[in-house]
Design an enzyme around this catalytic site. Structure first.
Site, PDB file in Angstrom:
ATOM      1  N   ALA A  15       0.873  -1.185   0.000  1.00 48.07           N
ATOM      2  CA  ALA A  15       0.000   0.000   0.000  1.00 48.07           C
ATOM      3  C   ALA A  15       0.902   1.224   0.000  1.00 48.07           C
ATOM      4  O   ALA A  15       1.795   1.349   0.833  1.00 48.07           O
ATOM      5  CB  ALA A  15      -0.882  -0.018   1.238  1.00 48.07           C
ATOM      6  N   LYS A  43       6.156  -2.355  -7.175  1.00 54.46           N
ATOM      7  CA  LYS A  43       6.521  -2.313  -8.590  1.00 54.46           C
ATOM      8  C   LYS A  43       5.900  -3.467  -9.396  1.00 54.46           C
ATOM      9  O   LYS A  43       5.334  -3.256 -10.466  1.00 54.46           O
ATOM     10  CB  LYS A  43       8.040  -2.324  -8.742  1.00 54.46           C
ATOM     11  CG  LYS A  43       8.670  -1.044  -8.215  1.00 54.46           C
ATOM     12  CD  LYS A  43      10.150  -0.994  -8.448  1.00 54.46           C
ATOM     13  CE  LYS A  43      10.797   0.104  -7.622  1.00 54.46           C
ATOM     14  NZ  LYS A  43      10.306   1.451  -7.931  1.00 54.46           N
ATOM     15  N   GLY A  44       6.020  -4.691  -8.861  1.00 57.25           N
ATOM     16  CA  GLY A  44       5.502  -5.831  -9.618  1.00 57.25           C
ATOM     17  C   GLY A  44       3.999  -5.727  -9.807  1.00 57.25           C
ATOM     18  O   GLY A  44       3.480  -5.947 -10.913  1.00 57.25           O
ATOM     19  N   GLY A 255       7.950   4.182 -14.330  1.00 55.90           N
ATOM     20  CA  GLY A 255       8.778   3.051 -14.783  1.00 55.90           C
ATOM     21  C   GLY A 255       7.940   1.777 -14.871  1.00 55.90           C
ATOM     22  O   GLY A 255       8.131   0.949 -15.767  1.00 55.90           O
ATOM     23  N   ASP A 256       7.018   1.612 -13.957  1.00 52.58           N
ATOM     24  CA  ASP A 256       6.160   0.419 -13.974  1.00 52.58           C
ATOM     25  C   ASP A 256       5.206   0.456 -15.167  1.00 52.58           C
ATOM     26  O   ASP A 256       4.932  -0.579 -15.790  1.00 52.58           O
ATOM     27  CB  ASP A 256       5.363   0.315 -12.668  1.00 52.58           C
ATOM     28  CG  ASP A 256       6.287   0.271 -11.462  1.00 52.58           C
ATOM     29  OD1 ASP A 256       7.413  -0.252 -11.603  1.00 52.58           O
ATOM     30  OD2 ASP A 256       5.902   0.775 -10.395  1.00 52.58           O
ATOM     31  N   SER A 286       1.093   7.958 -17.457  1.00 54.45           N
ATOM     32  CA  SER A 286       1.205   7.734 -16.015  1.00 54.45           C
ATOM     33  C   SER A 286       1.647   9.004 -15.267  1.00 54.45           C
ATOM     34  O   SER A 286       1.116   9.309 -14.198  1.00 54.45           O
ATOM     35  CB  SER A 286       2.168   6.573 -15.753  1.00 54.45           C
ATOM     36  OG  SER A 286       2.589   6.584 -14.428  1.00 54.45           O
ATOM     37  N   GLY A 291      -0.765   8.978  -8.285  1.00 50.69           N
ATOM     38  CA  GLY A 291      -0.866   7.580  -7.881  1.00 50.69           C
ATOM     39  C   GLY A 291       0.060   6.694  -8.690  1.00 50.69           C
ATOM     40  O   GLY A 291       0.646   7.123  -9.695  1.00 50.69           O
TER      41      GLY A 291
END
Ligand code: RIB
Length: 307
Positions: A15, A43-44, A255-256, A286, A291
């Site tokens: 979170a 990240k995942g 980046g994600d 993004s 968020g």
């Protein structure tokens, strides 16, 4: 290879507790922030949500606590169409991240405590071998223990999947680990830490990419923020320009977004350069909103940016 489909992602859900601030506090100082949000991160998990929103078939391998943050994870995966391949443990807490966002520039600084996901082991990964081995693309990062990431990439490689390592946060990697990567996708800071080259901009990113290629990666993508992304393999080296995001609201998760979209494009059969362009478009969307998981684009948004 032809029966392989979709994407398997190993990683962490936490979170995100995000604080907008005009500046960094000093040690010992209390200061007033400019705003607070609580939302899904890690990240995942962010990468899985990005890929799911873009229409990919995604399996996400991780470990959660049986608590409110764990329920938040299940909720965001359900919405994005991500299939959870999860071990849930009753006596450990789901992790959290403390994110400071510069209120004017949108830049961030992050501390992450992975909680239950710190207990992801090679054994947990092996228990999900079937889910991993039927995927066309497998992707992981370094927020969970390194030995689990290694086992995940090995299973993907043995099954004939395309393997992607997003080496974030940066860690020392041996050549055997780098050799498991069809694609390794550091940002400038991570590329510098992995190679010892001071990376800032395309020229130094090329030097760092050269080091990673020599150490066994098949292709290197260094994300350069507003500079786009450098793609480099044994034959080609080129910079894919960034898309103009308009006002940068928050860079968390950019980046994600890139990695989730890049993996989606490869799973759909796009060539790597097209896939990098797809990733750059996702990163631009993004950063234009707040968020991490919450900022991931829909397919319609990317299609309109790319036409
Ligand atoms: O890449 C952004 C993510 O890094 C955040 O969501 C935070 O949870 C950290 O894992």
């Amino acid at each position: 290879m032809s029966q392989l489909s979709g994407i398997a992602i190993l990683g962490v859900f936490v979170a995100d507790t995000t604080y907008r601030t005009p500046r960094m506090p000093a040690w010992g100082e209390t200061m007033l922030g400019a705003g607070f949000t609580l939302g899904p991160g890690g990240k995942g998990s962010n990468q899985a949500v990005a890929a799911g929103r873009l229409g990919a078939e995604v399996r996400f391998v991780s470990r959660l606590g049986a608590d409110a943050f764990g329920e938040m994870a299940q909720g965001v995966w359900r919405e994005a169409g991500v299939t959870p391949c999860i071990e849930t443990v009753a006596d450990e807490a789901t992790g959290a991240a403390c994110i400071l966002v510069d209120d004017a520039r949108g830049e961030n600084a992050i501390i992450i405590c992975p909680g239950a996901a710190a207990g992801i082991t090679p054994g947990l990964v092996e228990a999900r071998s079937d889910d991993i081995a039927r995927s066309r693309v497998v992707m992981t990062q370094l927020e969970q223990p390194l030995d689990a990431a290694r086992r995940f990439l090995e299973i993907g490689r043995e099954a004939g999947a395309v393997t992607i390592l997003n080496p974030a946060p940066a860690a020392e990697l041996d050549d055997a680990m780098i050799g498991l990567c069809d694609y390794i996708t550091p940002n400038e800071t991570e590329a510098g830490m992995l190679t010892g080259v001071a990376v800032s901009g395309a020229e130094s990113a090329r030097e760092a990419a050269e080091v990673l290629l020599r150490r066994g990666a098949k292709a290197v993508i260094v994300t350069l923020g507003e500079g786009g992304a450098l793609y480099q393999d044994a034959e080609a080296s080129l910079v894919v320009p960034a898309f103009d995001p308009g006002r940068v609201v928050e860079t968390t998760g950019a980046g994600d977004a890139f990695n989730g979209a890049f993996a989606t494009a490869l799973a759909e059969g796009m060539d790597p350069i097209e896939a990098v362009r797809f990733g750059c478009a996702a990163a631009a969307v993004s950063v234009s909103r707040a968020g991490a998981a919450a900022s991931m684009p829909t397919r319609g948004e990317l299609d309109s940016l790319l036409t």
